[in-house]
Design a protein around this motif. Structure first.
Motif, PDB file in Angstrom:
ATOM      1  N   SER A  49      -7.752   5.805  -3.165  1.00  0.00           N
ATOM      2  CA  SER A  49      -7.529   4.789  -2.130  1.00  0.00           C
ATOM      3  C   SER A  49      -6.761   5.423  -0.978  1.00  0.00           C
ATOM      4  N   ASN A  50      -6.882   4.813   0.199  1.00  0.00           N
ATOM      5  CA  ASN A  50      -6.282   5.420   1.394  1.00  0.00           C
ATOM      6  C   ASN A  50      -4.880   4.896   1.701  1.00  0.00           C
ATOM      7  N   HIS A  51      -4.396   3.943   0.895  1.00  0.00           N
ATOM      8  CA  HIS A  51      -3.064   3.361   1.102  1.00  0.00           C
ATOM      9  C   HIS A  51      -2.859   2.848   2.516  1.00  0.00           C
ATOM     10  N   ARG A  52      -3.917   2.259   3.072  1.00  0.00           N
ATOM     11  CA  ARG A  52      -3.800   1.697   4.412  1.00  0.00           C
ATOM     12  C   ARG A  52      -3.022   0.395   4.344  1.00  0.00           C
ATOM     13  N   ILE A  53      -2.146   0.201   5.288  1.00  0.00           N
ATOM     14  CA  ILE A  53      -1.290  -0.983   5.261  1.00  0.00           C
ATOM     15  C   ILE A  53      -1.922  -2.118   6.053  1.00  0.00           C
ATOM     16  N   GLY A  54      -2.072  -3.265   5.407  1.00  0.00           N
ATOM     17  CA  GLY A  54      -2.539  -4.454   6.109  1.00  0.00           C
ATOM     18  C   GLY A  54      -4.031  -4.439   6.370  1.00  0.00           C
ATOM     19  N   ARG A  55      -4.543  -5.615   6.686  1.00  0.00           N
ATOM     20  CA  ARG A  55      -5.967  -5.736   6.975  1.00  0.00           C
ATOM     21  C   ARG A  55      -6.264  -5.366   8.411  1.00  0.00           C
ATOM     22  N   PHE A  56      -5.211  -5.371   9.258  1.00  0.00           N
ATOM     23  CA  PHE A  56      -5.424  -5.196  10.683  1.00  0.00           C
ATOM     24  C   PHE A  56      -4.894  -3.846  11.124  1.00  0.00           C
ATOM     25  N   SER A  57      -5.754  -2.992  11.649  1.00  0.00           N
ATOM     26  CA  SER A  57      -5.203  -1.829  12.319  1.00  0.00           C
ATOM     27  C   SER A  57      -5.055  -2.225  13.790  1.00  0.00           C
TER      28      SER A  57
ATOM     29  N   ALA B  56       0.833  -1.197   0.000  1.00  0.00           N
ATOM     30  CA  ALA B  56       0.000   0.000   0.000  1.00  0.00           C
ATOM     31  C   ALA B  56       0.873   1.255   0.000  1.00  0.00           C
TER      32      ALA B  56
END
Lengths: 273, 273
Positions: free
Chosen positions: B106-114, B71
Motif C-alpha cells: 500500500s502507498n500509505h496515502r493520507i486521506g481521500r483528497f490530494s 495511513a
C-alpha cells in the motif's frame, strides 16, 4: 494488469460500504471497476449478487473484491457461502469484538436511517439546508442570530459548497456573505455581520487559482483577471486580519477538508454527526 | 450504564472513520459521546491523542472505543503502543489482506483528497453544485441538455435536498422542477421538460406527511392544509403515471436513500463515486 472489479454490498444504501471501501482502496495504485449493490435485503437478492460476482470472477480471471456492510445474517450467509470473491465483511469484523467489549448483542439494524418522518434530527438537517440556501451569497440578513456559522470571502473562494456541505452533513445553519468592493472601500466587514463576529469564518484562496476558477465562468473578464484577483484577495485578507476573525486558505482543500477545519475551530454546539 | 466515549482518529478529515464507526455503532443500543480527532498527522499530535484517550479512560472508568483510519504508520504506532482504549484499526485490518491479494504494497496515502486544485473530478463536482443551484426549483430552463437528472414533484416533496446531494456526493448535474396548479390544469409535465423525459424522475409523498412539513413553514395556510395536499399529490401522481416517468415516495426515506434509488433507476453514465 487484469481488470479488477470491486463490489459494495449492503442491505441499506451502500454509502458506508463505498465510503470506507474507497478509503481502503485509495491505499493502492489501482482503478478498479465499481459495482454497488444497495438494498440487498433478501436471500433472493443475495443469490443474485453471488451469481453476478461469480460471473465477473470467471470473465476477469481474478476474484473480485467484495466489501459488505450487512446487518442481516441470512443475507450475509448466502454471500459467505456462495461467493468466489475476496470477502471483506466490514460489519462482522468490528461488530463481534464490540459485542464482547460492550457485553451486549448487536441489534442487526439495517442502515443508518430508520423512518425519517419520525426523526427530529432529520428535520433539523432539512431545516439547515433550507436556511443555508436562503442565506447563500448574502441573500438575506434575516435571522442571522439563528446561524451556526457565517462564512465570508471573495466570490468563488468556496463559500457556497462549504455552506451546503455543513448543512447537509452536519445539520449546521451556515450563512455566507461575499466580500465586495464596497466592503473594501469601507475597510470593514458587512455591517449586518458585526453583531455575529464570533460565528464568522473567512475563506481565502491563492489569486492564481482564483483567476483560473473565475476564467472558467467568465473567460477574459476583468473579474477573472489575475490583477483583479490579486487585488481582491489582498484586500480581503487585510480585512479579515483587522477584524480578527479566523480564516483559512481553500486553494488545495476539498469541501470536506474546509468543513472539518471550520468545525474544529468554531466547535458549534448543535452538531449532528 | 457508564458513559462511553468513542474517538475517531484520522490523519485526514476523519469523515471515513466516523461514517463507518457510526454504522458499526448503530448496531448497538448506545448513545456514546463522540470525539473526532482529525488531521492527526504527526507523532506529537498522536501523543496528544493518547493523553486525551487515557485521561478519558480514567475519568469514565471504562476504556474508550477508538476507531482509527491512519495511513501514517509512525502515528499509528504511537497510538497502538500508548493508548488504553479499545483500538479498532480500520485501515490495517483490511489493507494488510489486500496487500497479499493484490501482491503490492500500500502507498500509505493520507486521506481521500490530494491537492484538489489539480483534480478534474473535483472541478466536475463543483460544476455540478453550481448547475444544481442554478436549476433549483425550476429557476432556469437553460442548458437542460447538460442535466444528468431532472427531479419533479410538488413543493416540499424533497427535490431540493436530493438535487444538492446528488451534485455534492456524486457530481451529478441535477435540475429540479416544482409541479404546480398550471401543470395540473394542462395535465402535462412542464413543457420545457418534454424533450428530456428520459432523465426525469418523480418524487411523491404521503399527503399527511406533506401537510405536516408545510405547516412548519406556513402554519394554518391553505397551502399546508391536508385537503390541498391530498389534491396536489393525487394530481401529481396521476400526471407522473400518464407521463410514464419513474417515481418513488419520499415519505419515510432519507436523502441518501432517495438518491441511491434514483441512481439505481437512472444509471447516469457520468457517475463520480
Amino acid at each position: 494488469m487484469h481488470t479488477r472489479t470491486v463490489f459494495f454490498i449492503s442491505d441499506g444504501t451502500g454509502i458506508t460500504a463505498e465510503t470506507f471501501g474507497n478509503a481502503v482502496l485509495a491505499q493502492f495504485e489501482m482503478k478498479p471497476r465499481h459495482v454497488r449493490l444497495p438494498f440487498t435485503d433478501t436471500v433472493d437478492k443475495a443469490h443474485q449478487a453471488v451469481r453476478q460476482i461469480n460471473h465477473t470472477a470467471e470473465l476477469e480471471g481474478v476474484r473480485p473484491i467484495v466489501f459488505t456492510t450487512l446487518a442481516n445474517m441470512e443475507v450475509l450467509e448466502v454471500i459467505e457461502t456462495g461467493c468466489k470473491g475476496m470477502l471483506l465483511d466490514m460489519f462482522g469484523t468490528f461488530v463481534r469484538p464490540l459485542e464482547i467489549e460492550l457485553a451486549v448483542k448487536s441489534n442487526h439494524r439495517i442502515g443508518r436511517f430508520s423512518d425519517v418522518s419520525k426523526s427530529k434530527e432529520y428535520d433539523a438537517r432539512i431545516a439547515a439546508i433550507d436556511f443555508s440556501l436562503a442565506h447563500d451569497d448574502g441573500q438575506s440578513n434575516r435571522d442571522l442570530e439563528g446561524a451556526d456559522v457565517i462564512l465570508v470571502g471573495v466570490s468563488r473562494s468556496g463559500k457556497t459548497p462549504t455552506s451546503l456541505y455543513l448543512a447537509m452533513q452536519h445539520g449546521l445553519k451556515a450563512a455566507n456573505y461575499p466580500l465586495i468592493p464596497e466592503d473594501f472601500e469601507r475597510k470593514q466587514l458587512p455591517p449586518a455581520l458585526m453583531p455575529h463576529r464570533k460565528k464568522i469564518f473567512g475563506l481565502t484562496i491563492q489569486p492564481e487559482r482564483l483567476s483560473q476558477i473565475r476564467n472558467e465562468r467568465r473567460p477574459d473578464s476583468r473579474y477573472a483577471s489575475l490583477e483583479n484577483c490579486r487585488n481582491e484577495v489582498s484586500e480581503a485578507e487585510a480585512m479579515m486580519r483587522r477584524a480578527g476573525i479566523r480564516w483559512l486558505s481553500t486553494t488545495t482543500k476539498s469541501i470536506e477538508e474546509i468543513a472539518t477545519t471550520i468545525l474544529q475551530e468554531l466547535k458549534p454546539e448543535r452538531l449532528v454527526y
